[in-house]
Design an enzyme around this catalytic site. Structure first.
Site, short mmCIF file in Angstrom:
data_model
loop_
_atom_site.label_atom_id
_atom_site.label_comp_id
_atom_site.label_asym_id
_atom_site.label_seq_id
_atom_site.Cartn_x
_atom_site.Cartn_y
_atom_site.Cartn_z
N ALA A 121 37.77 42.80 28.51
CA ALA A 121 39.19 43.02 29.02
C ALA A 121 39.85 42.63 27.66
CB ALA A 121 39.51 41.78 29.71
N ASP A 164 40.75 38.96 34.66
CA ASP A 164 40.35 39.11 32.98
C ASP A 164 41.41 39.70 32.28
OD1 ASP A 164 38.16 37.96 33.88
OD2 ASP A 164 36.90 39.38 32.38
O1 PMV Z 1 31.95 36.46 34.39
P1 PMV Z 1 33.31 37.00 34.47
O2 PMV Z 1 34.25 36.62 33.60
O3 PMV Z 1 33.18 38.32 34.62
O4 PMV Z 1 34.12 36.35 35.91
C1 PMV Z 1 33.40 36.96 37.39
C2 PMV Z 1 34.50 36.34 38.27
C3 PMV Z 1 34.19 36.39 39.62
O5 PMV Z 1 34.92 35.69 40.48
C4 PMV Z 1 32.62 35.83 39.95
C5 PMV Z 1 34.01 38.03 39.99
C6 PMV Z 1 35.27 38.53 39.68
O6 PMV Z 1 35.37 39.69 39.88
O7 PMV Z 1 36.47 37.92 40.14
#
Ligand code: PMV
Length: 327
Positions: A121, A164
């Protein structure tokens, strides 16, 4: 030539539950991706990306989109990195109505790649901001957030939350609930991050939580409890109460653990942080491996993590109130 940078992020609270409409609070951290772009007089892309992880490695590929880069890291990571860059370029071209323009692009980042710290991001947000500016268009943070979200959607086949990209574009602590994204007032948050060197499979972890939630009423209650906890966490954040934030982080980790998304190394790092006197600690992101985040204004947690088996890197990364910016 234009340079822009954008921060990575941790989840203070609310990952996984956010998928089911509960609020989440991601926070930008003082680890940034920096993207420099220069328009070319042809329609080709040349990308030079160095130090995309803490250890540092070089990703170089030249020529048109899709050309195989020559690198010594897993293809999946390189594909991910170059995929986001290509999607960001598309957004910058679209913003400037210049679909044919080529770019020379240089990327530097001190956000570990694929570790749940929002490196993709950050690269997307910085790339879109710099690319559009190079073509004469100044995008607002909100426009960058929207376009970075669209870039992630394109790369992730429609599976992306706004967390993100909004956090990276806006900086600081933010609250995301569905499509509703807003900035929160927050005190300085002394984050310490422990990284086990790995990463979980986000899709599989999200699917696992979904199946638990559908199969067991108490798993659905656990997801709802995370939402309740996030709402309490917002109050603690507004009050600047680090002790309460830490307690809620500990609780959030327990609930995520109950949903099956922690791991031995994540639990070991969480306990090392707590034993070292952190206010609280939890996994951050999808889980299964990757990173934990702790709150500790002293050096004790980072030191303890460095001696914890399974922890590959430990570093401080305070809350970064600045989102995407031109350098
Ligand atoms: O691991 P990351 O930073 O991509 O976070 C994923 C977060 C979740 O809640 C598990 C999935 C989402 O898309 O929100």
């Amino acid at each position: 030539m234009v340079t822009a940078s954008a921060p990575g992020k941790v989840y203070l609270f609310g990952e996984h539950a956010v998928v089911y409409g509960e609020p989440a609070v991601p926070c930008a951290i003082a680890r940034r991706a920096t993207v420099t772009v220069e328009a070319r007089d042809d329609d080709r892309l040349r990308v030079n990306a160095e130090d995309l992880t803490l250890d540092g490695f070089t990703v170089e590929y030249s020529g048109e989109t899709g050309t195989d880069p020559d690198v010594n890291v897993p293809d999946s990571l390189v594909e991910a990195a170059t995929g986001y860059i290509d999607a960001a370029v598309e957004q910058a071209r679209d913003a400037a109505d210049a679909p044919e323009v080529g770019f020379d692009i240089t990327i530097e980042s001190d956000i570990p790649l694929g570790a749940g710290l929002g490196s993709s991001a950050a690269v997307a947000a910085a790339g879109i901001r710099a690319g559009a500016r190079e073509l004469g268009v100044d995008l607002t943070d909100a426009e960058v957030a929207e376009r970075a979200y669209r870039a992630e959607l394109a790369v992730q086949d429609g599976n992306a939350s706004r967390a993100d990209t909004f956090c990276s574009a806006a900086g600081g602590a933010v609250r995301v609930e569905g499509d509703d994204c807003r900035s929160l007032d927050a005190p300085q948050l002394p984050f310490v991050i422990g990284f086990d060197g790995g990463a979980g499979d986000t899709g599989a972890l999200v699917a696992g939580v979904r199946s638990l939630k559908e199969g067991y009423g108490f798993a659905a209650d656990t997801v709802a409890a995370i939402g309740d906890l996030v709402r309490r966490g917002e109050d603690a954040l507004a009050a600047g109460d680090l002790g309460e934030l830490g307690r809620l982080m500990d609780f959030n980790h327990g609930l995520l653990s109950a949903l099956g998304v922690s791991s031995r190394s994540l639990d070991a790092m969480v306990w090392a942080a707590r034993d070292a006197g952190a206010h609280g600690a939890k996994l951050t992101g999808a889980g299964g491996g990757g990173c934990i985040v702790a709150l500790d204004p002293t050096e004790d947690t980072a030191t303890a993590l460095r001696y914890t088996p399974g922890c590959e890197e430990a570093f401080r990364a305070e809350l970064d109130t600045e989102g995407v910016r031109l350098e």
